[in-house]
Enzyme design. Structure first.
Site, PDB file in Angstrom:
ATOM      1  N   LYS A 203       0.836  -1.185   0.000  1.00  0.00           N
ATOM      2  CA  LYS A 203       0.000   0.000   0.000  1.00  0.00           C
ATOM      3  C   LYS A 203       0.880   1.248   0.000  1.00  0.00           C
ATOM      4  O   LYS A 203       1.805   1.369   0.819  1.00  0.00           O
ATOM      5  CB  LYS A 203      -0.919   0.003   1.225  1.00  0.00           C
ATOM      6  CG  LYS A 203      -1.989  -1.088   1.187  1.00  0.00           C
ATOM      7  CD  LYS A 203      -2.917  -0.929  -0.001  1.00  0.00           C
ATOM      8  CE  LYS A 203      -4.084  -1.904   0.037  1.00  0.00           C
ATOM      9  NZ  LYS A 203      -4.863  -1.871  -1.224  1.00  0.00           N
TER      10      LYS A 203
ATOM     11  N   LYS B 133     -14.157  -5.016  -9.722  1.00  0.00           N
ATOM     12  CA  LYS B 133     -14.733  -5.364  -8.429  1.00  0.00           C
ATOM     13  C   LYS B 133     -16.246  -5.545  -8.596  1.00  0.00           C
ATOM     14  O   LYS B 133     -16.958  -4.646  -9.037  1.00  0.00           O
ATOM     15  CB  LYS B 133     -14.396  -4.290  -7.396  1.00  0.00           C
ATOM     16  CG  LYS B 133     -12.925  -4.385  -6.940  1.00  0.00           C
ATOM     17  CD  LYS B 133     -12.680  -3.688  -5.631  1.00  0.00           C
ATOM     18  CE  LYS B 133     -11.404  -4.105  -4.921  1.00  0.00           C
ATOM     19  NZ  LYS B 133     -10.149  -3.949  -5.628  1.00  0.00           N
TER      20      LYS B 133
HETATM   21  C1  0XW Z   1      -6.949  -5.249  -1.582  1.00  0.00           C
HETATM   22  N1  0XW Z   1      -8.343  -5.017  -1.780  1.00  0.00           N
HETATM   23  C2  0XW Z   1      -8.957  -6.071  -2.589  1.00  0.00           C
HETATM   24  C3  0XW Z   1      -8.995  -5.012  -0.424  1.00  0.00           C
HETATM   25  C4  0XW Z   1      -9.667  -3.719  -0.190  1.00  0.00           C
HETATM   26  O1  0XW Z   1     -11.041  -3.867  -0.212  1.00  0.00           O
HETATM   27  C5  0XW Z   1      -9.209  -2.812  -1.272  1.00  0.00           C
HETATM   28  C6  0XW Z   1      -8.712  -3.701  -2.385  1.00  0.00           C
HETATM   29  C7  0XW Z   1      -7.646  -3.008  -3.181  1.00  0.00           C
HETATM   30  O2  0XW Z   1      -7.332  -3.399  -4.288  1.00  0.00           O
HETATM   31  O3  0XW Z   1      -7.106  -2.018  -2.703  1.00  0.00           O
HETATM   32 MG    MG Z   2      -6.583  -1.858  -5.565  1.00  0.00          MG
END
Ligand code: 0XW
Ligand code: MG
Length: 371
Positions: free
Chosen positions: A165, A267
């Site tokens: 992240k 998603k």
């Molecule tokens: C890693 N994720 C699938 C979980 C969170 O809901 C956000 C998402 C992402 O890609 O950031």
């Molecule tokens: Mg993402």
């Protein structure tokens, strides 16, 4: 065949690791899920899960889902569940927008349609077989030392693809990414996911700080808009993957036109379920774009849905997906796990998604309507 009953539950899914953080101090201690069951007049059932991670990730939240599912459930009564796109059109005719409320209903109808045909969902969706999809897992932590430890732990847990992240301080973030790269070596795939967090200026500083080869990472959703991501192209010629901006087929086409969609993450809850996800996925496959199908939240029912969807993506364009069942402390379904080592893999033969609800754990539904 007609839909005669729709029931829905909601539940909170606490994290095994206590918390999960995305750029901008968006911290959650668990995810929320809405679970739907659709029953046909011959007793065949379909189930679907759709969830949200807090209220600051996408434009969707639990209370909105509860209200929207309650509004739309009566619309499904009397419709033929063997034609999920027709059911989806009926939902769109009854309620404009709000794709996130349509997702759990759409998934349950697809499960029912596959069960009615006696085939697994990957087969109903035209897949080549119950093929595996590699798993990735976020590596959380602030300092380089923290992420080094976490990266080793993730590798020991079997994850061969990592997501780091970023999206806050571009220098600190770059150091963290470089620490993970140094720890896991050149062969592990790393996605640097800013979750829309960088300004254009900070995204430029971040990619400069990674060095000339960009540490070999995939850059995921660096800035909030397609326009900013496109402007970043003058500083970053490495792979760029769009996630939050992929809200529709039109958004994907625009992302591709702007040159920012080397890959996309679809998603299910964001786009409105399997029906729209398959349209976006198929367009991406035709254009040679790698596709991840997943969601923002869930547990084993969601994971199994990702397993079937990704298995029905041609192998050359299948990227990776997520196993939320490993993230959270409980599951509300009974049946096989979607996780198979470092992969998701759908069951080969069971009809539909191959899972049934744990009604005792789910308790009283917030909605139960019948024809
Ligand atoms: C890693 N994720 C699938 C979980 C969170 O809901 C956000 C998402 C992402 O890609 O950031
Ligand atoms: Mg993402």
């Amino acid at each position: 065949m007609r839909i005669t009953r729709v029931s829905a539950w909601s539940l909170h899914l606490p994290y095994v690791e206590g918390s999960y953080r995305m750029a901008g101090d968006r911290v959650t201690t668990g995810m929320d899920a809405v679970v739907v069951r659709v029953v046909a007049d011959d007793g065949t059932e379909g189930i679907g899960e759709s969830g949200t991670v807090g209220v600051t990730f996408d434009a969707q939240y639990l209370a909105g889902q509860v209200a929207g599912v309650s509004t739309l459930a009566p619309v499904l009564l009397g419709l033929d569940p063997r034609r999920p796109p027709a059911v989806h059109r009926a939902m769109n005719a009854a309620l404009t927008g709000h794709p996130y409320v349509k997702s759990p209903l759409d998934i349950a109808v697809w499960d029912l349609a596959a069960r009615a045909d006696g085939v697994p969902l990957w087969s109903r969706l035209g897949g080549d077989g119950p093929e595996p999809t590699p798993l990735y897992r976020p590596v959380q932590g602030v300092t380089p030392d923290e992420v080094r430890v976490k990266a080793v732990e993730r590798r020991a847990q079997g994850y061969e693809r990592l997501q780091v992240k970023v999206g806050d301080d571009p220098i600190v973030d770059a150091r963290r990414v470089l620490a993970v790269r140094d720890t896991v070596g050149p062969d592990v795939v790393i996605f640097a996911d800013a979750n829309c967090g960088f300004s254009l200026a900070d995204a430029r500083r971040f990619v400069r700080e990674l060095g000339h080869d960009g540490a070999g990472v995939y850059l995921e959703q660096p800035c909030a808009t397609l326009g900013e991501c496109a402007q970043l192209r003058t500083s970053w010629d490495g792979p760029m993957v769009m996630d939050e901006n992929i809200v529709s087929l039109a958004a994907f086409v625009e992302a591709r036109r702007l040159g920012v969609a080397d890959g996309i993450t679809v998603k299910l809850t964001r786009v409105g379920g399997i029906t729209p996800a398959v349209r976006i996925r198929d367009a991406a496959v035709e254009l040679g774009v790698g596709v991840t199908v997943e969601d923002a939240s869930g547990c084993n029912l969601a994971d199994m849905t990702f397993a079937h969807l990704n298995a029905s993506t041609p192998a050359a364009r299948r990227v990776h997906s997520v196993d939320f069942d490993s993230w959270v402390t409980l599951t509300h379904v009974v049946g096989p796990s979607a996780r198979d080592g470092s992969f998701l893999r759908p069951q080969a033969d069971l009809p539909g998604l191959g899972l049934s609800l744990d009604l005792e754990l789910l308790g009283t539904p917030f909605l139960d309507v019948s024809a």
